[in-house]
Design an enzyme around this catalytic site. Structure first.
Site, PDB file in Angstrom:
ATOM      1  N   HIS A   1       0.841  -1.199   0.000  1.00 10.65           N
ATOM      2  CA  HIS A   1       0.000   0.000   0.000  1.00 10.65           C
ATOM      3  C   HIS A   1       0.876   1.249   0.000  1.00 10.65           C
ATOM      4  O   HIS A   1       1.719   1.426   0.879  1.00 10.65           O
ATOM      5  CB  HIS A   1      -0.914   0.019   1.223  1.00 10.65           C
ATOM      6  CG  HIS A   1      -2.115  -0.849   1.043  1.00 10.65           C
ATOM      7  ND1 HIS A   1      -3.363  -0.502   1.473  1.00 10.65           N
ATOM      8  CD2 HIS A   1      -2.250  -2.055   0.439  1.00 10.65           C
ATOM      9  CE1 HIS A   1      -4.227  -1.462   1.158  1.00 10.65           C
ATOM     10  NE2 HIS A   1      -3.567  -2.418   0.536  1.00 10.65           N
TER      11      HIS A   1
ATOM     12  N   TYR B   1      -9.709   5.887   6.535  1.00 10.95           N
ATOM     13  CA  TYR B   1      -9.972   6.276   7.923  1.00 10.95           C
ATOM     14  C   TYR B   1     -11.043   7.358   7.887  1.00 10.95           C
ATOM     15  O   TYR B   1     -10.883   8.345   7.168  1.00 10.95           O
ATOM     16  CB  TYR B   1      -8.724   6.858   8.584  1.00 10.95           C
ATOM     17  CG  TYR B   1      -7.663   5.832   8.902  1.00 10.95           C
ATOM     18  CD1 TYR B   1      -6.775   5.397   7.933  1.00 10.95           C
ATOM     19  CD2 TYR B   1      -7.550   5.294  10.182  1.00 10.95           C
ATOM     20  CE1 TYR B   1      -5.795   4.452   8.231  1.00 10.95           C
ATOM     21  CE2 TYR B   1      -6.571   4.360  10.490  1.00 10.95           C
ATOM     22  CZ  TYR B   1      -5.700   3.947   9.511  1.00 10.95           C
ATOM     23  OH  TYR B   1      -4.745   3.017   9.806  1.00 10.95           O
TER      24      TYR B   1
ATOM     25  N   PRO C   1      -5.482   0.841  18.435  1.00 12.34           N
ATOM     26  CA  PRO C   1      -5.096   0.325  17.113  1.00 12.34           C
ATOM     27  C   PRO C   1      -5.141   1.360  15.983  1.00 12.34           C
ATOM     28  O   PRO C   1      -4.728   1.060  14.866  1.00 12.34           O
ATOM     29  CB  PRO C   1      -6.102  -0.808  16.863  1.00 12.34           C
ATOM     30  CG  PRO C   1      -7.229  -0.550  17.792  1.00 12.34           C
ATOM     31  CD  PRO C   1      -6.701   0.200  18.956  1.00 12.34           C
TER      32      PRO C   1
ATOM     33  N   LYS D   1       0.179   0.254  15.355  1.00 13.43           N
ATOM     34  CA  LYS D   1       1.558   0.155  15.836  1.00 13.43           C
ATOM     35  C   LYS D   1       1.848  -1.052  16.740  1.00 13.43           C
ATOM     36  O   LYS D   1       3.010  -1.387  16.950  1.00 13.43           O
ATOM     37  CB  LYS D   1       1.929   1.415  16.636  1.00 13.43           C
ATOM     38  CG  LYS D   1       2.034   2.670  15.803  1.00 13.43           C
ATOM     39  CD  LYS D   1       3.283   2.653  14.957  1.00 13.43           C
ATOM     40  CE  LYS D   1       3.294   3.711  13.917  1.00 13.43           C
ATOM     41  NZ  LYS D   1       3.483   3.266  12.559  1.00 13.43           N
TER      42      LYS D   1
ATOM     43  N   TYR E   1       3.352   7.014  10.353  1.00 13.17           N
ATOM     44  CA  TYR E   1       2.509   5.878   9.962  1.00 13.17           C
ATOM     45  C   TYR E   1       3.354   4.730   9.385  1.00 13.17           C
ATOM     46  O   TYR E   1       3.128   3.567   9.699  1.00 13.17           O
ATOM     47  CB  TYR E   1       1.474   6.352   8.932  1.00 13.17           C
ATOM     48  CG  TYR E   1       0.358   5.369   8.705  1.00 13.17           C
ATOM     49  CD1 TYR E   1      -0.740   5.332   9.553  1.00 13.17           C
ATOM     50  CD2 TYR E   1       0.392   4.485   7.637  1.00 13.17           C
ATOM     51  CE1 TYR E   1      -1.774   4.424   9.361  1.00 13.17           C
ATOM     52  CE2 TYR E   1      -0.629   3.577   7.432  1.00 13.17           C
ATOM     53  CZ  TYR E   1      -1.712   3.556   8.293  1.00 13.17           C
ATOM     54  OH  TYR E   1      -2.723   2.656   8.096  1.00 13.17           O
TER      55      TYR E   1
END
Ligand SMILES: Cc1cc2nc3c(=O)[nH]c(=O)nc-3n(C[C@H](O)[C@H](O)[C@H](O)COP(=O)(O)OP(=O)(O)OC[C@H]3O[C@@H](n4cnc5c(N)ncnc54)[C@H](O)[C@@H]3O)c2cc1C
Length: 389
Positions: free
Chosen positions: A72, A200, A292, A296, A384
């Protein structure tokens, strides 16, 4: 039984530590309270940082992730019906891989059994003894018979509810904790992902995350109340609520289907310091939990055991305990960065019941800033994809 390192827990941290130690010629035994099948049935993490994927390669267990994992290059943040793409590849030069925790666990278990390194499954009532001496011991029961492992060190990789952290005298540990006033209701279904990249969503009805495990399997979460139960959320209600939180284009792309797993996870930030007491070393969820939202937890478990395996290798190669003495500080420096990012992502994207009108306007202003600022996007992307080891 005598070994060099006794590892408590066959989750990702215990199994990866075992693999790294075995590769360095360090004898280890894993003690796991559940069966192997049970461990493999737990549906959890799925986003693997580039550094974790490299570590799995170095451990000799990365081939299937490279073959079957989904690369991704970006994610989407969706608010007020707008879709903002964060181009991870362009902003950081790195990507993330979607590959289920279950698959990593499977690959590690297979490598371990092929190498003939011992794992004792269904070991009940583990207790840790003499951890402040140079000959700690672990006792347990298996099939009604008591067993004992005498070792040089114990690695507590037994998750948040494990026995390892609880064995450390209370006065020797400091706890830092935030419990969030909501949970995540997660559904796994044999349906194609809603979008090729993760979405998200920050919405007035609550957060949502559209993720996946493969081209044909979706993993989707919605923010729910802490007192909600899975039975309150039949599939139809779940998909209906998700649609309400998505922008019209994404909502129209949903292919609904029966859930094959559904669970509610509470959200928590937690750190226990230091990550060592005597000859007991904590790693992964045994020492810290992140919500979550930042993806991580598994990645931190991997960085902990990387540092710990290096420290054990130094000790057995040279007799120096410098690496072991520095383990806790080294691991915690990274842990707190991940704690900060996971807390920030959670604050940015969720609906907090206690928020005032002012708090909500600030949250929206922050999302608008993120959408308009290249450097804000770069900061999100850098965290991220994972900070360097
Ligand atoms: C819904 C959800 C989504 C997540 N998504 C992500 C994500 O996308 N990316 C990410 O990086 N992380 C994610 N995580 C977090 C990740 O799953 C955990 O951080 C990870 O499992 C930690 O691994 P661990 O080995 O330290 O602990 P665990 O996986 O908890 O393993 C601990 C093991 O120890 C065993 N054990 C416990 N007590 C004992 C005992 N007394 N004796 C013997 N054995 C014992 C347990 O049975 C278990 O097998 C997510 C978590 C959840 C809940």
């Amino acid at each position: 039984m005598r070994t060099q390192v006794a590892i408590i827990g066959a989750g990702p941290s215990g199994l990866l530590l075992g693999q790294l130690l075995h590769n360095q010629g360090i004898a280890n035994v894993i003690l796991e309270q559940r069966s192997g099948e049970y461990v493999l049935s737990r549906i959890r993490a799925g986003l693997i940082e580039a550094g974790t994927a490299d570590l799995l390669d170095r451990a000799g267990v990365g081939a299937r992730l490279r073959r079957e994992g989904l690369r991704h290059e970006g994610i989407e943040i969706n608010f007020d019906g707008k879709r903002q793409r964060i181009d991870l590849q362009k902003l950081t030069g790195k990507i993330i891989t979607v590959y289920g925790q279950t698959e990593i666990t499977h690959d590690l278990m297979e490598a371990r059994s092929t190498a003939g390194v011992p794992t004792i499954y269904e070991a009940a009532g583990a207790s840790l003894h003499d951890i402040a001496t140079d000959q700690p011991r672990v006792r347990y029961h298996k099939d009604g018979v008591e067993g004992e492992i005498v070792c040089d060190f114990i690695a507590g990789c037994d998750g948040f509810h494990g026995v390892s952290r609880q064995t450390i005298p209370e006065a020797a540990l400091r706890h830092y904790e935030r419990v969030y006033p909501f949970g995540w209701l997660g559904v796994l279904s044999e349906t194609p992902p809603i979008s090729p990249e993760l979405i998200y969503v920050s919405h007035q009805r609550g957060f949502a995350l559209c993720s996946m495990r493969s081209f044909t399997r979706s993993r989707v979460y919605i923010q729910c109340r802490l007192d909600d139960h899975v039975e309150d959320w039949p599939d139809e209600r779940f998909w209906g609520e998700l649609k309400l939180r998505l922008d019209p284009q994404s909502a129209s792309a949903i292919v609904t289907g029966s859930s094959i797993e559904k669970s509610i996870a509470p959200l928590r930030s937690f750190v226990a310091e230091p990550m060592r007491f005597g000859r007991l070393f904590l790693a992964g969820d045994a020492a810290h939990i992140v919500p979550p939202t930042g993806a991580k937890g598994l990645n931190l478990a991997a960085s902990d055991v990387y540092y710990l395996s290096q420290a054990f290798a130094e000790f057995y190669d040279t007799g120096s305990s410098a690496g072991l003495d520095g383990y806790s500080d080294r691991a915690l420096a990274r842990v707190w960065q991940a704690e900060r990012f996971s807390w920030w992502m959670t604050r940015l994207l969720h609906r907090f019941p206690e928020d005032s009108g002012f708090d909500r306007r600030i949250q929206r202003a922050e999302l608008e800033f993120l959408a308009s600022s290249q450097s804000a996007q770069a900061a999100l992307a850098e965290n991220y994809v994972g900070l360097p080891y």
